[in-house]
Motif scaffolding. Structure first.
Motif, PDB file in Angstrom:
ATOM      1  N   GLY A  58       0.813  -1.212   0.000  1.00 20.41           N
ATOM      2  CA  GLY A  58       0.000   0.000   0.000  1.00 20.41           C
ATOM      3  C   GLY A  58       0.842   1.256   0.000  1.00 20.41           C
ATOM      4  N   ARG A  59       0.188   2.379   0.204  1.00 21.17           N
ATOM      5  CA  ARG A  59       0.830   3.657  -0.029  1.00 21.17           C
ATOM      6  C   ARG A  59       0.933   4.516   1.233  1.00 21.17           C
ATOM      7  NH1 ARG A  59      -1.743   8.133  -3.891  1.00 21.17           N
ATOM      8  NH2 ARG A  59       0.042   9.499  -4.166  1.00 21.17           N
ATOM      9  N   GLY A  60       0.169   4.226   2.283  1.00 20.61           N
ATOM     10  CA  GLY A  60       0.228   5.061   3.477  1.00 20.61           C
ATOM     11  C   GLY A  60      -0.309   6.446   3.204  1.00 20.61           C
ATOM     12  N   VAL A  61       0.571   7.449   3.251  1.00 19.40           N
ATOM     13  CA  VAL A  61       0.135   8.812   2.945  1.00 19.40           C
ATOM     14  C   VAL A  61       0.721   9.210   1.606  1.00 19.40           C
ATOM     15  CG1 VAL A  61      -0.073   9.513   5.332  1.00 19.40           C
ATOM     16  CG2 VAL A  61       2.127   9.716   4.186  1.00 19.40           C
ATOM     17  N   ASP A  62       0.066  10.127   0.904  1.00 15.75           N
ATOM     18  CA  ASP A  62       0.697  10.565  -0.334  1.00 15.75           C
ATOM     19  C   ASP A  62       1.550  11.797  -0.059  1.00 15.75           C
ATOM     20  OD1 ASP A  62      -0.789  12.986  -0.933  1.00 15.75           O
ATOM     21  OD2 ASP A  62      -2.472  11.667  -1.397  1.00 15.75           O
ATOM     22  N   VAL A  63       2.408  12.080  -1.036  1.00 15.44           N
ATOM     23  CA  VAL A  63       3.419  13.118  -0.826  1.00 15.44           C
ATOM     24  C   VAL A  63       2.753  14.478  -0.606  1.00 15.44           C
ATOM     25  CG1 VAL A  63       3.783  13.660  -3.255  1.00 15.44           C
ATOM     26  CG2 VAL A  63       5.685  13.866  -1.641  1.00 15.44           C
ATOM     27  N   GLY A  64       1.525  14.636  -1.122  1.00 13.41           N
ATOM     28  CA  GLY A  64       0.786  15.877  -0.919  1.00 13.41           C
ATOM     29  C   GLY A  64       0.517  16.137   0.558  1.00 13.41           C
ATOM     30  N   ASP A  65       0.196  15.062   1.301  1.00 12.75           N
ATOM     31  CA  ASP A  65      -0.049  15.213   2.735  1.00 12.75           C
ATOM     32  C   ASP A  65       1.196  15.723   3.450  1.00 12.75           C
ATOM     33  OD1 ASP A  65      -2.568  14.238   2.319  1.00 12.75           O
ATOM     34  OD2 ASP A  65      -2.066  12.173   2.881  1.00 12.75           O
ATOM     35  N   VAL A  66       2.338  15.203   3.026  1.00 14.46           N
ATOM     36  CA  VAL A  66       3.596  15.634   3.640  1.00 14.46           C
ATOM     37  C   VAL A  66       3.799  17.115   3.364  1.00 14.46           C
ATOM     38  CG1 VAL A  66       6.078  15.226   3.774  1.00 14.46           C
ATOM     39  CG2 VAL A  66       4.548  13.335   3.255  1.00 14.46           C
ATOM     40  N   ALA A  67       3.611  17.504   2.100  1.00 14.04           N
ATOM     41  CA  ALA A  67       3.798  18.900   1.714  1.00 14.04           C
ATOM     42  C   ALA A  67       2.839  19.807   2.494  1.00 14.04           C
ATOM     43  CB  ALA A  67       3.582  19.056   0.217  1.00 14.04           C
ATOM     44  N   LEU A  68       1.618  19.316   2.663  1.00 20.08           N
ATOM     45  CA  LEU A  68       0.601  20.093   3.363  1.00 20.08           C
ATOM     46  C   LEU A  68       1.005  20.343   4.814  1.00 20.08           C
ATOM     47  CD1 LEU A  68      -2.064  21.065   2.094  1.00 20.08           C
ATOM     48  CD2 LEU A  68      -3.230  19.284   3.397  1.00 20.08           C
ATOM     49  N   SER A  69       1.511  19.295   5.472  1.00 17.11           N
ATOM     50  CA  SER A  69       1.948  19.448   6.864  1.00 17.11           C
ATOM     51  C   SER A  69       3.065  20.479   6.963  1.00 17.11           C
ATOM     52  CB  SER A  69       2.470  18.127   7.434  1.00 17.11           C
ATOM     53  OG  SER A  69       1.587  17.099   7.149  1.00 17.11           O
ATOM     54  N   VAL A  70       3.996  20.403   6.005  1.00 14.86           N
ATOM     55  CA  VAL A  70       5.112  21.355   6.025  1.00 14.86           C
ATOM     56  C   VAL A  70       4.578  22.772   5.827  1.00 14.86           C
ATOM     57  CG1 VAL A  70       7.261  22.047   4.914  1.00 14.86           C
ATOM     58  CG2 VAL A  70       6.717  19.632   5.165  1.00 14.86           C
ATOM     59  N   ALA A  71       3.682  22.922   4.843  1.00 14.21           N
ATOM     60  CA  ALA A  71       3.150  24.252   4.512  1.00 14.21           C
ATOM     61  C   ALA A  71       2.382  24.844   5.688  1.00 14.21           C
ATOM     62  CB  ALA A  71       2.256  24.154   3.281  1.00 14.21           C
ATOM     63  N   ASN A  72       1.635  24.010   6.401  1.00 12.80           N
ATOM     64  CA  ASN A  72       0.851  24.508   7.529  1.00 12.80           C
ATOM     65  C   ASN A  72       1.670  24.630   8.814  1.00 12.80           C
ATOM     66  OD1 ASN A  72      -1.305  24.550   5.852  1.00 12.80           O
ATOM     67  ND2 ASN A  72      -2.194  22.621   6.602  1.00 12.80           N
ATOM     68  N   ALA A  73       2.984  24.430   8.667  1.00 11.79           N
ATOM     69  CA  ALA A  73       3.887  24.502   9.807  1.00 11.79           C
ATOM     70  C   ALA A  73       3.456  23.561  10.924  1.00 11.79           C
ATOM     71  CB  ALA A  73       4.010  25.931  10.320  1.00 11.79           C
ATOM     72  N   GLU A  74       2.842  22.452  10.537  1.00 10.04           N
ATOM     73  CA  GLU A  74       2.498  21.434  11.534  1.00 10.04           C
ATOM     74  C   GLU A  74       3.724  20.552  11.751  1.00 10.04           C
ATOM     75  OE1 GLU A  74      -0.673  19.194   9.921  1.00 10.04           O
ATOM     76  OE2 GLU A  74      -1.981  20.938   9.711  1.00 10.04           O
ATOM     77  N   PRO A  75       3.717  19.778  12.817  1.00  6.93           N
ATOM     78  CA  PRO A  75       4.801  18.798  12.933  1.00  6.93           C
ATOM     79  C   PRO A  75       4.687  17.788  11.786  1.00  6.93           C
ATOM     80  CG  PRO A  75       3.305  18.678  14.826  1.00  6.93           C
ATOM     81  CD  PRO A  75       2.819  19.780  13.967  1.00  6.93           C
ATOM     82  N   PHE A  76       5.683  17.775  10.930  1.00  5.25           N
ATOM     83  CA  PHE A  76       5.567  16.948   9.729  1.00  5.25           C
ATOM     84  C   PHE A  76       6.447  15.705   9.762  1.00  5.25           C
ATOM     85  CE2 PHE A  76       9.621  18.065   7.869  1.00  5.25           C
ATOM     86  CZ  PHE A  76       9.893  19.304   8.440  1.00  5.25           C
ATOM     87  N   VAL A  77       7.294  15.594  10.781  1.00  8.88           N
ATOM     88  CA  VAL A  77       8.253  14.482  10.773  1.00  8.88           C
ATOM     89  C   VAL A  77       7.544  13.124  10.740  1.00  8.88           C
ATOM     90  CG1 VAL A  77      10.176  13.408  11.993  1.00  8.88           C
ATOM     91  CG2 VAL A  77       9.954  15.892  11.951  1.00  8.88           C
ATOM     92  N   GLY A  78       6.478  13.013  11.521  1.00  7.97           N
ATOM     93  CA  GLY A  78       5.732  11.752  11.567  1.00  7.97           C
ATOM     94  C   GLY A  78       5.174  11.370  10.205  1.00  7.97           C
ATOM     95  N   THR A  79       4.522  12.336   9.546  1.00 11.75           N
ATOM     96  CA  THR A  79       3.959  12.072   8.218  1.00 11.75           C
ATOM     97  C   THR A  79       5.059  11.705   7.234  1.00 11.75           C
ATOM     98  OG1 THR A  79       2.834  14.131   8.770  1.00 11.75           O
ATOM     99  CG2 THR A  79       2.054  12.947   6.823  1.00 11.75           C
TER     100      THR A  79
END
Lengths: 330, 339
Positions: A168-189
């Motif tokens: 499977g795929r887990g999360v897509d790269v867009g989710d990672v980018a979104l976390s970074v953009a929203n200044a959320e903690p993105f390391v987990g994603t």
């Protein structure tokens, strides 16, 4: 001819090729035994039911009408409905496409980032142990079936060491980018994303890494033996500048062409890599559609795969023309 | 054509290159294995012995824990017991999930790979070379049409197109009697070799375009040569010129491409078998697909060993290709090398 006109000319040719692709995909149904009605109708369907289905799918029309209708619908972005899922094929295909593109790009990045330095080091240290190492590694890389490599990676890293996910795929790269953009903690994603994509990207990228290493090595050896390199040395230019600015640049031109030609292999490789890692991309869709005789879904996937190939190749040609302006006048 | 200079270059390159020697050795080994499979394989590769399934290869005996459920006093209890899995010297590479001998399957798999690789390449070349030579020699409309067809053909990845065609056309196979078994020399072995004919046709059809490209390029550069012009001035017709003057001089890059294509088609065949789009079950790719289900339960050898066989064959053929390319220098780096 300017670069712009060259790009335009290639694009027009590209449209011709895409039309060819569409025609071949359409014709595929007519060189295949068995009627598409069989895929939809129940086994015991009466003659009337079958005729009704044929009429609904437009299969009772003459061939040229069906072809015209298909092209007409396609131009409006309508690729019909999947026989099996009942979903719009256009939606279905564009849902799956990002996963395949993501995998293909990840594999190419892995391949290019490792291969070009490896090829250069190999060529500039000819017949050193490092050159032999790189040569053997790349020979193994172009000779290993990628699906088997994928299974071996699963065996080692997922079953034995339990580090990565294998399905499977887990999360897509867009989710990672979104976390970074929203200044959320993105390391987990990010880690989740890596846990899923790393093994398939290596399985798919290894062949290309090996191929690019071989091409870069032989290209560099070729360039370094040329007169301009000696002239530059005689002029007193530093060795690194000659290697990385002049020789490498000239080496990359043929490498880019071959990569454009081999793009089909990358997509084909993605199909089988997806099968190994249950990656929810276009490849899995192609195989499902074939097994179910889901014509609209199969045709849609093939058209998108063919069109992507044509688009990327136009891009490659334009980059090529930029690097080597002589081709524009060819 | 194959002149004495060509032979000299080949010999010189062969003497200098250890990799060329290794390549030739591997290819000869695989050829002999494929031809004499009935004598090399210790067991019939399709014989199932369920009481001997999942035996590890020699040197990998191990104890493992097996959990089973039993009815004890009307209640279900799970019992974990230590099981000793001992390798059997009779099965060098172990056995698969159905107790078939892995070594014999690897030996017989070489036949499928080589036969499909060689026949597929021959088919691809016999379509691609004439088309390419005609187009490059005549140029004009024929050439334009060919190049457009080639563009469209390249837009479909070989594997995707092959999967589609085989999936839609069916997986036909022909039983070719094995002469050694028919002659009674190896009575235990399968009586016939299953040739997956659809696979051969399809891999030929999806790969012809590489040959057409190379042949066209050669014809384009050869058509302006003095000897071609001279022959034309002497009144030779085009087909004679292509056959007598263009083809012999274009043969070197075609042979080099052919070698690389055999390797590429072996990889393609194994991919098709792995995905279940083949007409035979005696194939390395098919065995890897079977072994995949055992990877998470510890029987690593079922999927690993056939893959090593593919890798060694393809390395051998690629090394042979490198040798020919380095010795003959046809200038087609990187063309058509992929599955």
């Amino acid at each position: 001819m300017s670069l712009g006109r060259f790009a335009l000319k290639r694009s027009l040719q590209g449209i011709g090729v895409v039309w060819g692709v569409v025609t071949v995909v359409f014709a595929l149904r007519f060189v295949t035994p068995g009627s598409p009605i069989n895929a939809v109708a129940p086994l015991d369907a009466s003659q009337e039911t079958r005729q009704a289905i044929a009429a609904e799918l437009g299969l009772d029309q003459p061939l040229y009408i069906q072809y015209g209708q298909y092209i007409f619908d396609l131009l409006q972005g309508d690729m019909g409905r999947s026989y099996i899922r009942g979903q719009e094929v256009t939606t279905l295909v564009f849902e799956r496409l990002p996963a395949t593109v993501e995998l293909a790009i990840a594999a190419s990045v892995v391949a290019i980032v490792l291969a070009i330095p490896l090829g250069v080091i190999s060529a500039t240290n000819r017949n050193d142990p490092v050159d032999y190492g790189a040569t053997l590694l790349s020979l193994g890389g172009i000779s290993t079936p990628n699906f088997w490599l994928g299974i071996m990676l699963i065996l080692i890293f997922a079953v034995e060491f339990n580090i990565f996910n294998t399905s499977g795929r887990g999360v897509d790269v867009g989710d990672v980018a979104l976390s970074v953009a929203n200044a959320e903690p993105f390391v987990g994603t990010l880690l989740t994303w890596l846990a899923y994509i790393t093994l398939p990207a290596i399985a798919l990228g290894t062949y290309f890494m090996a191929l690019i290493t071989r091409l870069t090595r032989s290209g560099m050896l070729d360039e370094l033996s040329k007169g301009y390199v000696q002239a530059a040395r005689a002029k007193g230019l530093p060795r690194t500048l000659i290697r990385y600015k002049h020789a490498l640049r000239n080496t990359l031109i043929p490498v880019i062409t071959v990569l454009g030609l081999q793009l089909g292999t990358l997509i084909g490789g993605a199909v089988i890599t997806e099968a190994v890692f249950s990656w929810p991309g276009l490849g899995t869709l192609v195989i499902e559609s074939i097994n179910n005789r889901d014509w609209p879904a199969l045709q849609g996937s093939l058209i998108i795969i063919g069109t992507s190939f044509v688009l990327v190749n136009i891009l490659v040609d334009v980059v090529y023309a930029y690097l080597d302006p002589e081709v524009v006048n060819d | 054509m194959v002149s004495s200079r060509v032979i000299r270059n080949l010999k010189k390159e062969f003497r200098q290159s250890g990799l060329a020697k290794l390549g030739l050795a591997l290819v000869v080994l695989i050829l002999l294995t494929a031809v004499f499979a009935p004598f090399i394989a210790p067991h019939n590769p399709t014989d199932q012995q369920l009481d001997q399934s999942e035996l590890p290869p020699i040197g990998f005996s191990e104890t493992s824990e097996r959990t089973s459920s039993q009815m004890v006093d009307g209640e279900i209890q799970t019992v974990t017991e230590e099981v000793e899995v001992t390798a059997d010297p009779d099965h060098v590479f172990g056995t698969d999930g159905l107790g078939r001998d892995m070594f014999s399957r690897v030996v017989y798999g070489a036949r499928t790979s080589l036969v499909v690789g060689v026949l597929g390449t021959v088919l691809a070349a016999s379509i691609g070379v004439p088309v390419g030579l005609l187009a490059g020699y005549h140029r004009g409309r024929v050439d334009d049409a060919l190049m457009r067809i080639a563009d469209v053909s390249l837009a479909f990845p070989s594997l995707v197109l092959a999967v589609a065609l085989i999936g839609l056309w069916g997986r036909a196979a022909v039983n070719v009697p094995d002469p050694f078994v028919v002659a009674g020399l190896a009575p235990e072995m399968p009586e016939s070799f299953v040739l997956p004919i659809t696979v051969v046709i399809v891999v030929g059809l999806v790969n012809w375009v590489w040959f057409a490209r190379v042949a066209r390029g050669e014809a384009l550069s050869l058509r302006g040569q003095e000897y071609v012009k001279a022959s034309r001035a002497l009144g030779a017709d085009d087909n004679t010129i292509i056959l007598r003057h263009v083809l012999p001089n274009a043969i070197t890059p075609i042979i080099v491409l052919g070698t690389v294509q055999v390797a590429a088609i072996i990889l393609l065949e194994s991919s098709l078998s792995f995905l279940g789009f083949s007409g035979t079950t005696l194939s390395w790719g098919f065995d890897i697909a079977q072994g995949r289900d055992y990877v998470s339960s510890g029987q690593w050898w079922i999927a690993s060993i056939p893959g090593l066989a593919i890798m060694l064959s393809v390395i051998g053929i690629n090394l042979l290709g490198d040798w020919l390319r380095d010795a003959l220098d046809p200038g087609i780096e990187g063309e058509g090398g992929a599955a």
